[in-house]
Scaffold this motif. Structure first.
Motif, PDB file in Angstrom:
ATOM      1  N   ALA A  92       3.179   5.897  -3.012  1.00 51.98           N
ATOM      2  CA  ALA A  92       4.399   6.695  -3.121  1.00 51.98           C
ATOM      3  C   ALA A  92       5.078   6.614  -4.480  1.00 51.98           C
ATOM      4  O   ALA A  92       5.667   7.598  -4.946  1.00 51.98           O
ATOM      5  CB  ALA A  92       5.399   6.261  -2.037  1.00 51.98           C
ATOM      6  N   VAL A  93       5.005   5.452  -5.135  1.00 52.54           N
ATOM      7  CA  VAL A  93       5.777   5.244  -6.367  1.00 52.54           C
ATOM      8  C   VAL A  93       5.465   6.255  -7.474  1.00 52.54           C
ATOM      9  O   VAL A  93       6.395   6.733  -8.146  1.00 52.54           O
ATOM     10  CB  VAL A  93       5.593   3.797  -6.873  1.00 52.54           C
ATOM     11  N   PRO A  94       4.187   6.626  -7.707  1.00 51.79           N
ATOM     12  CA  PRO A  94       3.951   7.634  -8.760  1.00 51.79           C
ATOM     13  C   PRO A  94       4.695   8.945  -8.517  1.00 51.79           C
ATOM     14  O   PRO A  94       5.220   9.542  -9.463  1.00 51.79           O
ATOM     15  CB  PRO A  94       2.430   7.838  -8.712  1.00 51.79           C
ATOM     16  N   PHE A  95       4.772   9.383  -7.289  1.00 56.43           N
ATOM     17  CA  PHE A  95       5.493  10.611  -6.977  1.00 56.43           C
ATOM     18  C   PHE A  95       6.997  10.408  -7.093  1.00 56.43           C
ATOM     19  O   PHE A  95       7.721  11.297  -7.546  1.00 56.43           O
ATOM     20  CB  PHE A  95       5.128  11.086  -5.564  1.00 56.43           C
ATOM     21  N   TYR A  96       7.475   9.235  -6.683  1.00 56.45           N
ATOM     22  CA  TYR A  96       8.900   8.935  -6.841  1.00 56.45           C
ATOM     23  C   TYR A  96       9.284   8.906  -8.323  1.00 56.45           C
ATOM     24  O   TYR A  96      10.378   9.353  -8.698  1.00 56.45           O
ATOM     25  CB  TYR A  96       9.231   7.585  -6.199  1.00 56.45           C
ATOM     26  N   ALA A  97       8.389   8.368  -9.155  1.00 55.90           N
ATOM     27  CA  ALA A  97       8.671   8.327 -10.593  1.00 55.90           C
ATOM     28  C   ALA A  97       8.774   9.739 -11.160  1.00 55.90           C
ATOM     29  O   ALA A  97       9.661  10.031 -11.976  1.00 55.90           O
ATOM     30  CB  ALA A  97       7.581   7.539 -11.315  1.00 55.90           C
ATOM     31  N   LEU A  98       7.880  10.639 -10.742  1.00 57.63           N
ATOM     32  CA  LEU A  98       7.951  12.024 -11.208  1.00 57.63           C
ATOM     33  C   LEU A  98       9.231  12.692 -10.722  1.00 57.63           C
ATOM     34  O   LEU A  98       9.850  13.480 -11.448  1.00 57.63           O
ATOM     35  CB  LEU A  98       6.737  12.805 -10.710  1.00 57.63           C
ATOM     36  N   ALA A  99       9.641  12.391  -9.489  1.00 53.56           N
ATOM     37  CA  ALA A  99      10.890  12.953  -8.977  1.00 53.56           C
ATOM     38  C   ALA A  99      12.081  12.454  -9.794  1.00 53.56           C
ATOM     39  O   ALA A  99      13.008  13.213 -10.092  1.00 53.56           O
ATOM     40  CB  ALA A  99      11.066  12.586  -7.503  1.00 53.56           C
ATOM     41  N   ARG A 149       0.827  -1.204   0.000  1.00 59.79           N
ATOM     42  CA  ARG A 149       0.000   0.000   0.000  1.00 59.79           C
ATOM     43  C   ARG A 149       0.866   1.262   0.000  1.00 59.79           C
ATOM     44  O   ARG A 149       0.547   2.249  -0.662  1.00 59.79           O
ATOM     45  CB  ARG A 149      -0.919  -0.001   1.230  1.00 59.79           C
ATOM     46  N   PHE A 150       1.967   1.212   0.752  1.00 67.28           N
ATOM     47  CA  PHE A 150       2.882   2.362   0.770  1.00 67.28           C
ATOM     48  C   PHE A 150       3.434   2.626  -0.627  1.00 67.28           C
ATOM     49  O   PHE A 150       3.439   3.764  -1.106  1.00 67.28           O
ATOM     50  CB  PHE A 150       4.023   2.103   1.745  1.00 67.28           C
ATOM     51  N   LEU A 151       3.892   1.562  -1.294  1.00 72.46           N
ATOM     52  CA  LEU A 151       4.460   1.725  -2.637  1.00 72.46           C
ATOM     53  C   LEU A 151       3.405   2.197  -3.635  1.00 72.46           C
ATOM     54  O   LEU A 151       3.699   3.006  -4.522  1.00 72.46           O
ATOM     55  CB  LEU A 151       5.074   0.401  -3.103  1.00 72.46           C
ATOM     56  N   GLY A 163       2.300   7.771   0.696  1.00 69.31           N
ATOM     57  CA  GLY A 163       2.487   6.349   0.919  1.00 69.31           C
ATOM     58  C   GLY A 163       2.243   5.951   2.367  1.00 69.31           C
ATOM     59  O   GLY A 163       1.588   4.936   2.644  1.00 69.31           O
ATOM     60  N   LEU A 164       2.738   6.752   3.297  1.00 66.02           N
ATOM     61  CA  LEU A 164       2.520   6.472   4.722  1.00 66.02           C
ATOM     62  C   LEU A 164       1.037   6.559   5.077  1.00 66.02           C
ATOM     63  O   LEU A 164       0.518   5.738   5.848  1.00 66.02           O
ATOM     64  CB  LEU A 164       3.327   7.453   5.572  1.00 66.02           C
ATOM     65  N   TYR A 165       0.366   7.548   4.493  1.00 66.49           N
ATOM     66  CA  TYR A 165      -1.065   7.685   4.763  1.00 66.49           C
ATOM     67  C   TYR A 165      -1.847   6.500   4.202  1.00 66.49           C
ATOM     68  O   TYR A 165      -2.763   5.976   4.852  1.00 66.49           O
ATOM     69  CB  TYR A 165      -1.579   8.992   4.147  1.00 66.49           C
ATOM     70  N   ALA A 166      -1.486   6.048   2.998  1.00 62.79           N
ATOM     71  CA  ALA A 166      -2.157   4.897   2.401  1.00 62.79           C
ATOM     72  C   ALA A 166      -1.942   3.647   3.250  1.00 62.79           C
ATOM     73  O   ALA A 166      -2.872   2.860   3.465  1.00 62.79           O
ATOM     74  CB  ALA A 166      -1.651   4.676   0.978  1.00 62.79           C
TER      75      ALA A 166
END
Length: 225
Positions: A8-15, A3-5, A214-217
């Protein structure tokens, strides 16, 4: 962790994309982006230049990561006088138009998707959109690329655009407004310049927001158990 990934992953990909553009724009000699932006800010066509750049960034997937937001940041950093209400309004409108175009082209290709994808796969995508829709809307407050991806997914799955327009308008205004506030504060403290720090700041912000989402999810998933 899953759930965290997922959050979080979409934002990490944009970064990661922002970092790639940083390397291309500031660590190679392909072209002098600073000179291009300096010339644009002194032109009577500056507002058109801004609109087109942000619009290209806001349409998915044809232009990938086009540095429209970076050009806004650079224009403010290199020429703080250009940061007025008209630039804010043009950037805001470009994000909205780009998201609507992303939705429209996705609806156009939806019949093709229904032919090549199984009904089970489409149902799974719809369930993911419903499950993570509230998290995805956070992207509307962050970056035009994330906004365009969200509305592309919404169009491919036949979602209601009208219902999302309020989030889109508020998110675009917030995103551009935060960028202007951050950059004008930086310029007032260090002077008009740009050698890539703003792009790095954008990447760091995306990583931070992705981690929080990710933490919230993950927290919501544990609470639901």
């Amino acid at each position: 962790m899953r759930r965290f990934l997922a959050g979080a992953v979409p934002f990490y990909a944009l970064a990661a994309l922002a970092m790639c553009m940083y390397l291309v724009l500031y660590r190679t000699n392909l072209f002098d982006l600073n000179a291009i932006v300096r010339g644009a800010t002194g032109s009577s066509w500056f507002l058109v230049f801004m609109f087109v750049c942000v619009l290209l960034e806001s349409v998915f997937p044809y232009f990938g990561y086009f540095p429209g937001t970076a050009l806004i940041l650079m224009s403010v950093a290199l020429n703080p006088k250009s940061a007025d209400v008209s630039v804010f309004t043009v950037a805001w409108l470009a994000i909205i138009v780009g998201a609507v175009l992303s939705y429209g082209q996705a609806r156009f290709f939806r019949p093709l998707l229904q032919r090549v994808a199984s009904k089970a796969a489409l149902r799974r995508c719809e369930s993911l959109l419903h499950a993570y829709g509230p998290y995805a809307r956070v992207a509307l407050f962050v970056h035009p690329n994330a906004c365009s991806m969200y509305f592309t997914a919404l169009g491919l799955l036949g979602g209601n655009l009208t219902r999302e327009l309020a989030h889109l308008c508020l998110g675009a205004a917030t995103s551009v407004g935060v960028l202007f506030v951050i950059v004008t504060r930086l310029v007032s403290s260090v002077g008009p310049t740009d050698d890539g720090q703003l792009q790095l700041l954008l990447a760091a912000g995306l990583v931070s927001i992705g981690t929080l989402v990710g933490l919230y999810a993950a927290w919501r998933a544990e609470r639901a158990i």
